[in-house]
Design a protein around this motif. Structure first.
Motif, PDB file in Angstrom:
ATOM      1  N   LEU A  79       2.648   0.781 -13.281  1.00 16.13           N
ATOM      2  CA  LEU A  79       3.431   1.082 -12.555  1.00 16.13           C
ATOM      3  C   LEU A  79       5.145   0.535 -13.344  1.00 16.13           C
ATOM      4  O   LEU A  79       5.601   0.624 -12.819  1.00 16.13           O
ATOM      5  CB  LEU A  79       3.306   0.965 -10.731  1.00 16.13           C
ATOM      6  CG  LEU A  79       2.463   2.171 -10.314  1.00 16.13           C
ATOM      7  CD1 LEU A  79       2.092   1.323  -8.775  1.00 16.13           C
ATOM      8  CD2 LEU A  79       3.171   3.409 -10.798  1.00 16.13           C
ATOM      9  N   SER A  80       4.354  -0.835 -13.838  1.00 17.96           N
ATOM     10  CA  SER A  80       5.444  -1.720 -13.989  1.00 17.96           C
ATOM     11  C   SER A  80       5.831  -0.875 -15.796  1.00 17.96           C
ATOM     12  O   SER A  80       6.620  -1.641 -16.311  1.00 17.96           O
ATOM     13  CB  SER A  80       5.652  -2.908 -14.500  1.00 17.96           C
ATOM     14  OG  SER A  80       5.482  -3.352 -12.924  1.00 17.96           O
ATOM     15  N   LEU A  81       4.748  -0.516 -15.759  1.00 19.29           N
ATOM     16  CA  LEU A  81       5.298   0.241 -17.261  1.00 19.29           C
ATOM     17  C   LEU A  81       5.315   2.026 -17.678  1.00 19.29           C
ATOM     18  O   LEU A  81       4.358   1.686 -18.002  1.00 19.29           O
ATOM     19  CB  LEU A  81       4.461  -0.481 -18.504  1.00 19.29           C
ATOM     20  CG  LEU A  81       4.750  -2.347 -18.769  1.00 19.29           C
ATOM     21  CD1 LEU A  81       3.671  -2.674 -17.803  1.00 19.29           C
ATOM     22  CD2 LEU A  81       3.562  -2.752 -20.355  1.00 19.29           C
ATOM     23  N   PRO A  82       5.698   3.090 -16.478  1.00 19.15           N
ATOM     24  CA  PRO A  82       5.492   3.783 -16.608  1.00 19.15           C
ATOM     25  C   PRO A  82       5.109   4.770 -18.089  1.00 19.15           C
ATOM     26  O   PRO A  82       6.265   4.616 -18.868  1.00 19.15           O
ATOM     27  CB  PRO A  82       6.584   4.199 -16.171  1.00 19.15           C
ATOM     28  CG  PRO A  82       7.983   2.985 -15.814  1.00 19.15           C
ATOM     29  CD  PRO A  82       7.123   2.373 -16.050  1.00 19.15           C
ATOM     30  N   ALA A 106       0.887  -1.234  -0.561  1.00 21.88           N
ATOM     31  CA  ALA A 106      -0.092  -0.025  -0.114  1.00 21.88           C
ATOM     32  C   ALA A 106       0.327   1.256   0.306  1.00 21.88           C
ATOM     33  O   ALA A 106       0.462   1.910  -0.489  1.00 21.88           O
ATOM     34  CB  ALA A 106      -1.400   0.042   0.904  1.00 21.88           C
ATOM     35  N   ASP A 107       1.739   1.280   0.473  1.00 31.33           N
ATOM     36  CA  ASP A 107       2.870   2.673   1.225  1.00 31.33           C
ATOM     37  C   ASP A 107       3.525   2.450  -0.466  1.00 31.33           C
ATOM     38  O   ASP A 107       3.672   4.022  -0.529  1.00 31.33           O
ATOM     39  CB  ASP A 107       3.414   2.045   1.890  1.00 31.33           C
ATOM     40  CG  ASP A 107       3.276   2.336   4.138  1.00 31.33           C
ATOM     41  OD1 ASP A 107       1.942   3.102   3.251  1.00 31.33           O
ATOM     42  OD2 ASP A 107       4.019   1.725   4.210  1.00 31.33           O
ATOM     43  N   THR A 108       4.052   1.622  -1.420  1.00 30.04           N
ATOM     44  CA  THR A 108       4.762   1.585  -2.799  1.00 30.04           C
ATOM     45  C   THR A 108       3.727   2.036  -3.386  1.00 30.04           C
ATOM     46  O   THR A 108       4.043   2.684  -4.077  1.00 30.04           O
ATOM     47  CB  THR A 108       4.970   0.685  -2.722  1.00 30.04           C
ATOM     48  OG1 THR A 108       6.297  -0.159  -1.675  1.00 30.04           O
ATOM     49  CG2 THR A 108       6.036   0.422  -4.094  1.00 30.04           C
ATOM     50  N   MET A 109       2.544   1.399  -4.018  1.00 27.09           N
ATOM     51  CA  MET A 109       1.242   2.024  -4.428  1.00 27.09           C
ATOM     52  C   MET A 109       1.110   3.453  -4.025  1.00 27.09           C
ATOM     53  O   MET A 109       0.863   4.312  -5.243  1.00 27.09           O
ATOM     54  CB  MET A 109       0.464   1.276  -4.291  1.00 27.09           C
ATOM     55  CG  MET A 109      -0.942   2.133  -4.840  1.00 27.09           C
ATOM     56  SD  MET A 109      -3.020   0.961  -4.774  1.00 27.09           S
ATOM     57  CE  MET A 109      -2.904   0.826  -3.129  1.00 27.09           C
ATOM     58  N   TYR A 110       0.922   3.961  -3.504  1.00 23.99           N
ATOM     59  CA  TYR A 110       0.448   5.852  -2.511  1.00 23.99           C
ATOM     60  C   TYR A 110       1.625   6.080  -3.373  1.00 23.99           C
ATOM     61  O   TYR A 110       1.965   7.008  -3.403  1.00 23.99           O
ATOM     62  CB  TYR A 110       0.285   5.649  -1.370  1.00 23.99           C
ATOM     63  CG  TYR A 110      -0.676   5.115  -0.730  1.00 23.99           C
ATOM     64  CD1 TYR A 110      -2.240   5.808  -1.380  1.00 23.99           C
ATOM     65  CD2 TYR A 110      -1.563   4.306   0.412  1.00 23.99           C
ATOM     66  CE1 TYR A 110      -3.584   4.506  -1.336  1.00 23.99           C
ATOM     67  CE2 TYR A 110      -2.527   3.716   0.377  1.00 23.99           C
ATOM     68  CZ  TYR A 110      -3.812   3.960   0.077  1.00 23.99           C
ATOM     69  OH  TYR A 110      -4.709   3.351   0.010  1.00 23.99           O
ATOM     70  N   ASP A 111       2.874   5.886  -2.879  1.00 23.57           N
ATOM     71  CA  ASP A 111       4.413   6.679  -2.843  1.00 23.57           C
ATOM     72  C   ASP A 111       3.761   7.181  -4.517  1.00 23.57           C
ATOM     73  O   ASP A 111       5.096   7.676  -5.473  1.00 23.57           O
ATOM     74  CB  ASP A 111       5.539   6.075  -2.867  1.00 23.57           C
ATOM     75  CG  ASP A 111       6.857   6.518  -2.744  1.00 23.57           C
ATOM     76  OD1 ASP A 111       6.567   7.337  -2.175  1.00 23.57           O
ATOM     77  OD2 ASP A 111       7.271   6.797  -3.779  1.00 23.57           O
ATOM     78  N   ALA A 112       3.823   5.840  -5.163  1.00 24.39           N
ATOM     79  CA  ALA A 112       3.836   5.693  -6.952  1.00 24.39           C
ATOM     80  C   ALA A 112       3.568   6.891  -7.912  1.00 24.39           C
ATOM     81  O   ALA A 112       4.371   7.418  -8.216  1.00 24.39           O
ATOM     82  CB  ALA A 112       3.594   4.657  -7.523  1.00 24.39           C
ATOM     83  N   PRO A 113       2.258   7.968  -7.528  1.00 26.78           N
ATOM     84  CA  PRO A 113       1.517   6.798  -7.075  1.00 26.78           C
ATOM     85  C   PRO A 113       0.511   6.350  -8.243  1.00 26.78           C
ATOM     86  O   PRO A 113       0.986   7.025  -9.140  1.00 26.78           O
ATOM     87  CB  PRO A 113       0.955   8.134  -6.444  1.00 26.78           C
ATOM     88  CG  PRO A 113       1.033   9.065  -7.426  1.00 26.78           C
ATOM     89  CD  PRO A 113       2.139   8.846  -8.248  1.00 26.78           C
ATOM     90  N   GLY A 114      -0.222   5.202  -7.396  1.00 33.72           N
ATOM     91  CA  GLY A 114      -0.888   4.405  -8.601  1.00 33.72           C
ATOM     92  C   GLY A 114      -2.232   4.279  -8.285  1.00 33.72           C
ATOM     93  O   GLY A 114      -2.204   4.700  -6.674  1.00 33.72           O
ATOM     94  N   VAL A 115      -3.511   3.232  -8.804  1.00 29.83           N
ATOM     95  CA  VAL A 115      -4.325   3.255  -8.186  1.00 29.83           C
ATOM     96  C   VAL A 115      -4.449   1.634  -7.428  1.00 29.83           C
ATOM     97  O   VAL A 115      -5.446   1.021  -7.036  1.00 29.83           O
ATOM     98  CB  VAL A 115      -5.353   3.288  -9.067  1.00 29.83           C
ATOM     99  CG1 VAL A 115      -5.509   5.464  -8.458  1.00 29.83           C
ATOM    100  CG2 VAL A 115      -5.553   2.923 -10.345  1.00 29.83           C
TER     101      VAL A 115
END
Ligand code: NI
Length: 175
Positions: A93-96, A36-45
């Motif tokens: 997030l793996s294909l920015p 969750a931290d990683t997702m919010y930081d990216a940011p992503g949904v």
């Protein structure tokens, strides 16, 4: 709290079929919090465990504006609730930097377990339906560009490779 590195396409860890979760322990809760931290930081949904290099069936999703409605799905199983399809522009997030239109069923039923192993069900539509299908694909070794025609997929991956090259060149300049 930990922000983990996100595995980048076409890393082979993104093309494996992930294992079911069988132990609902503290480690699993910590991993979900870190995801969750990683997702919010990216940011992503949304973020799936293989995207942080773990081959297990767990995803986190939060489509809310306020980023306060975290949902964790362990061992999710999807059933389409309609033959109707919607097309949505997706990114990952793996294909920015890559965004492509993908067609998917517009409503799905998700059966999953929570972090204590308790089963629950959720009917998803609109963005939530798109998001959960995108994340569950990751657990099956699939990324969203796999839904595209061969031509569109090779265009998208070429664009990604070009972007990476430019980024590497810029990083070199700064070093
Ligand atoms: Ni993704």
């Amino acid at each position: 709290m930990a922000i983990l590195p996100i595995v980048q396409y076409p890393d082979s860890r993104l093309s494996r079929v992930c294992e079911p979760v069988t132990e609902f322990n503290e480690d699993l809760k910590t991993l979900a919090a870190d995801m969750a931290d990683t997702m919010y930081d990216a940011p992503g949904v949304g973020l799936a465990a293989p995207q942080i290099g773990r081959c297990i069936r767990m995803v986190v999703v939060d489509i809310s504006e306020e980023k306060n409605q975290l949902k964790v799905f362990v061992n999710p199983v999807l059933t389409p609730l309609t033959e109707e399809a919607t097309t949505c522009e997706e990114g990952c997030l793996s294909l920015p930097g890559i965004y492509e239109k993908v067609e998917r069923p517009s409503r799905v039923l998700v059966k999953a377990q929570d972090l204590d192993g308790q089963p629950f069900e959720m009917e998803c539509d609109e963005l939530m339906a798109v998001c959960i299908q995108h994340e569950v694909d990751h657990l099956n070794g699939k990324v969203f560009v796999d839904h595209l025609s061969q031509l569109k997929k090779s265009r998208a991956t070429a664009k990604l490779a070009k972007r990476r090259k430019e980024e590497a060149r810029n990083a070199k300049k700064q070093a």
